[in-house]
Design an enzyme around this catalytic site. Structure first.
Site, PDB file in Angstrom:
ATOM      1  N   LYS A 230       7.777  13.473 -39.632  1.00 17.71           N
ATOM      2  CA  LYS A 230       6.720  13.311 -40.632  1.00 17.71           C
ATOM      3  C   LYS A 230       5.806  12.136 -40.274  1.00 17.71           C
ATOM      4  O   LYS A 230       4.587  12.205 -40.427  1.00 17.71           O
ATOM      5  CB  LYS A 230       7.348  13.099 -42.010  1.00 17.71           C
ATOM      6  CG  LYS A 230       8.130  14.324 -42.481  1.00 17.71           C
ATOM      7  CD  LYS A 230       9.027  13.978 -43.659  1.00 17.71           C
ATOM      8  CE  LYS A 230       9.806  15.170 -44.163  1.00 17.71           C
ATOM      9  NZ  LYS A 230      10.921  14.806 -45.033  1.00 17.71           N
TER      10      LYS A 230
ATOM     11  N   ALA B   8      -8.002  29.984 -56.619  1.00 20.28           N
ATOM     12  CA  ALA B   8      -8.289  30.478 -55.260  1.00 20.28           C
ATOM     13  C   ALA B   8      -9.537  31.348 -55.228  1.00 20.28           C
ATOM     14  O   ALA B   8     -10.119  31.552 -54.170  1.00 20.28           O
ATOM     15  CB  ALA B   8      -7.093  31.268 -54.748  1.00 20.28           C
TER      16      ALA B   8
ATOM     17  N   VAL C  93       5.088  17.221 -44.877  1.00 15.89           N
ATOM     18  CA  VAL C  93       5.189  15.763 -45.005  1.00 15.89           C
ATOM     19  C   VAL C  93       5.313  15.368 -46.471  1.00 15.89           C
ATOM     20  O   VAL C  93       4.447  15.688 -47.286  1.00 15.89           O
ATOM     21  CB  VAL C  93       3.953  15.073 -44.378  1.00 15.89           C
ATOM     22  CG1 VAL C  93       4.071  13.565 -44.485  1.00 15.89           C
ATOM     23  CG2 VAL C  93       3.791  15.491 -42.926  1.00 15.89           C
TER      24      VAL C  93
ATOM     25  N   LYS D 218       7.790  20.451 -40.408  1.00 10.85           N
ATOM     26  CA  LYS D 218       7.339  19.200 -39.798  1.00 10.85           C
ATOM     27  C   LYS D 218       7.808  19.058 -38.360  1.00 10.85           C
ATOM     28  O   LYS D 218       7.109  18.498 -37.514  1.00 10.85           O
ATOM     29  CB  LYS D 218       7.784  17.983 -40.621  1.00 10.85           C
ATOM     30  CG  LYS D 218       9.290  17.929 -40.927  1.00 10.85           C
ATOM     31  CD  LYS D 218       9.623  18.561 -42.244  1.00 10.85           C
ATOM     32  CE  LYS D 218      11.053  18.984 -42.378  1.00 10.85           C
ATOM     33  NZ  LYS D 218      11.594  18.700 -43.682  1.00 10.85           N
TER      34      LYS D 218
ATOM     35  N   VAL E 240      12.900  26.543 -49.820  1.00  8.06           N
ATOM     36  CA  VAL E 240      11.445  26.450 -50.017  1.00  8.06           C
ATOM     37  C   VAL E 240      10.827  27.841 -50.189  1.00  8.06           C
ATOM     38  O   VAL E 240       9.943  28.040 -51.036  1.00  8.06           O
ATOM     39  CB  VAL E 240      10.785  25.703 -48.835  1.00  8.06           C
ATOM     40  CG1 VAL E 240       9.277  25.602 -49.031  1.00  8.06           C
ATOM     41  CG2 VAL E 240      11.383  24.302 -48.692  1.00  8.06           C
TER      42      VAL E 240
HETATM   43  N1  HSE Z   1      15.335  17.050 -45.704  1.00 12.57           N
HETATM   44  C1  HSE Z   1      14.033  16.650 -46.093  1.00 12.57           C
HETATM   45  C2  HSE Z   1      14.154  15.400 -46.980  1.00 12.57           C
HETATM   46  C3  HSE Z   1      13.390  17.770 -46.837  1.00 12.57           C
HETATM   47  O1  HSE Z   1      15.258  15.113 -47.455  1.00 12.57           O
HETATM   48  O2  HSE Z   1      13.185  14.708 -47.161  1.00 12.57           O
HETATM   49  C4  HSE Z   1      11.931  17.567 -47.133  1.00 12.57           C
HETATM   50  O3  HSE Z   1      11.171  17.463 -45.965  1.00 12.57           O
END
Ligand code: HSE
Length: 433
Positions: free
Chosen positions: A202, A33, A130, A103, A14
């Protein structure tokens, strides 16, 4: 043009995606922004040869980012509980805004973190935590602010959905999981994906934003997909259902249901059509009705999309000095209701049962009579002569909705029958009516 200075902690899947998208869409993002978003420091334990940092100083200590007095926003992308919690609290203590995709951190430590942020008057944004790139937190907190929300349910783990989708095509669980890991979808510990922990993180956040209750991760029920067999997938299909790994949160007058487990969903329902790494979240509001949010639930740039949207939100507030626009969970802390998560015994669901029965006369009658004694109505029952092997034959049953407590008692009685072998397999089913 003014600028907001950002420090990124963590340059994994990420973090790398965030860095790339910020660089690629810099002027477009600045336009939205109202200022330039400038990454002035990056912390990573494993430098990435594939990323051109363009001379931005990098450090191996994430706390260097927090301690840098020139940084306005700390972007926490290291994941896990610690040192992420310590890092975020330290950033807040220094008066910095925080954007996180974590999360686990928010579900478990969110109550503490929001309180600290409230005191310091800084923002903590967590959209990317999430459902990956889907802006579901913003949709619930802002777009659905007029509604009483009673149900939030959906596919909120991309890895698990990817595995179930590929298994339907006949592929093997372990091989597909490895593939999901290679594609950067899985958690550092993939059992979090497979056993429903990630989805429970989540769901905890979704329930709190939707219902206005405190974050209560430890009360969430989790059941994984590792026990789902191709046999059950095929039989659910025969009954007109598809097995999906769902997070389900329901608000009731006496508490909330908070549960993650494999679930039979009618094949005609939109959720059943959501395949691969895609996520879908159904949110039912009393005014708007059922809404669904659909899109990539994991992956580098999909998640970066949500991280950067939060950075832009924070930047706007810094530039326009407007403070936190929306309360963390969408409700003013004074309006949060003391509604507890119900025990699994009290939830209501329909059930798919697989019973390994001995092929003797009267077995079906005994099974049906136990279910009826416990007040359980059968929707369909299926037994195929072609599956008779060594005197044993699977009986597949789909029931109407009952309380889990009733089903537990019925299963106990079924397993005690001399004509039933081993444990009864139970998968919960949802019709979303
Ligand atoms: N491991 C999580 C998924 C990554 O597969 O949804 C995203 O939150």
């Amino acid at each position: 043009m003014k600028e907001v200075r950002v420090g990124i902690c963590g340059l994994g899947t990420v973090g790398g995606g965030t860095f790339r998208v910020l660089a690629r869409n810099a002027s477009l993002i600045a336009g939205r922004a109202g200022c330039n978003i400038r990454v002035t420091r990056v912390a990573t334990r494993t430098p990435r040869a594939d990323l051109d940092l363009g001379g931005i100083p990098f450090t191996t200590d994430v706390f260097d980012v927090v301690n840098d007095p020139d940084i306005d926003v700390v972007v926490e992308l290291i994941g896990g509980y610690e040192p992420a919690r310590e890092l975020v609290l330290a950033a807040i203590a220094k008066g910095k805004h925080v954007v996180t995709a974590n999360k686990a951190l928010i579900a478990v430590h969110g109550n503490e973190i929001f309180e600290a942020a409230e005191e310091k008057g800084v923002i903590v944004a967590f959209e990317a935590g999430v459902a990956g790139g889907i802006p579901v937190i913003k949709s619930i907190r802002e777009g659905m602010a007029a509604n009483r929300i009673d149900t939030i349910a959906g596919i909120i783990n991309g890895t698990g959905n990817y595995i179930l989708t590929e298994m339907r095509a006949g592929r093997e669980f372990a091989e597909v999981l490895r593939e999901a890991q290679d594609l950067g979808y899985a958690e550092a510990d993939p059992t979090f994906d497979v056993e429903g922990v990630d989805a429970a993180h989540k769901l905890t956040i979704l329930a709190s934003t939707g219902f206005g209750v405190p974050l209560q991760f430890t009360r969430a029920y989790t059941e994984g997909i590792s026990t789902i067999t191709p046999y059950d997938i095929a039989h659910a299909e025969l009954l007109g259902y598809r097995i999906k790994h769902l997070g389900i949160a329901r608000r009731r007058d006496d508490g909330i249901e908070l549960r993650v487990h494999p679930t039979l969903v009618p094949r005609s329902h939109l959720i059943a059509q959501v395949d691969g790494v895609l996520n879908a979240v159904l949110v039912d509001g009393d005014a708007v009705g059922q809404t669904m949010y659909y899109g990539p639930g994991a992956g580098a740039e999909a998640t970066a999309s949500a991280v950067i949207a939060d950075i832009v939100d924070v930047a706007r507030s810094v530039i326009y000095q407007s403070g936190q626009r929306v309360p963390y969970l969408g409700f003013d802390p004074g309006a949060v209701e003391d509604l507890n998560v119900l025990s699994m015994d009290d939830i209501q669901s329909a059930y798919y049962l697989r019973i390994q029965a001995l092929d003797r006369p009267g077995v079906l009658a005994k099974v049906s009579s136990i279910l009826s004694e416990h007040g359980i109505n059968i929707e369909s029952i299926m037994q195929k002569e072609s599956e008779l092997k060594d005197g044993r034959i699977p009986v597949i049953i789909l029931t109407h909705t009952v309380q889990e407590r009733q089903m537990n008692r019925a299963i106990e009685d079924l397993e005690a029958l001399a004509d039933v072998e081993g444990q009864v397999v139970r998968i919960r089913a949802e019709n979303f009516n």
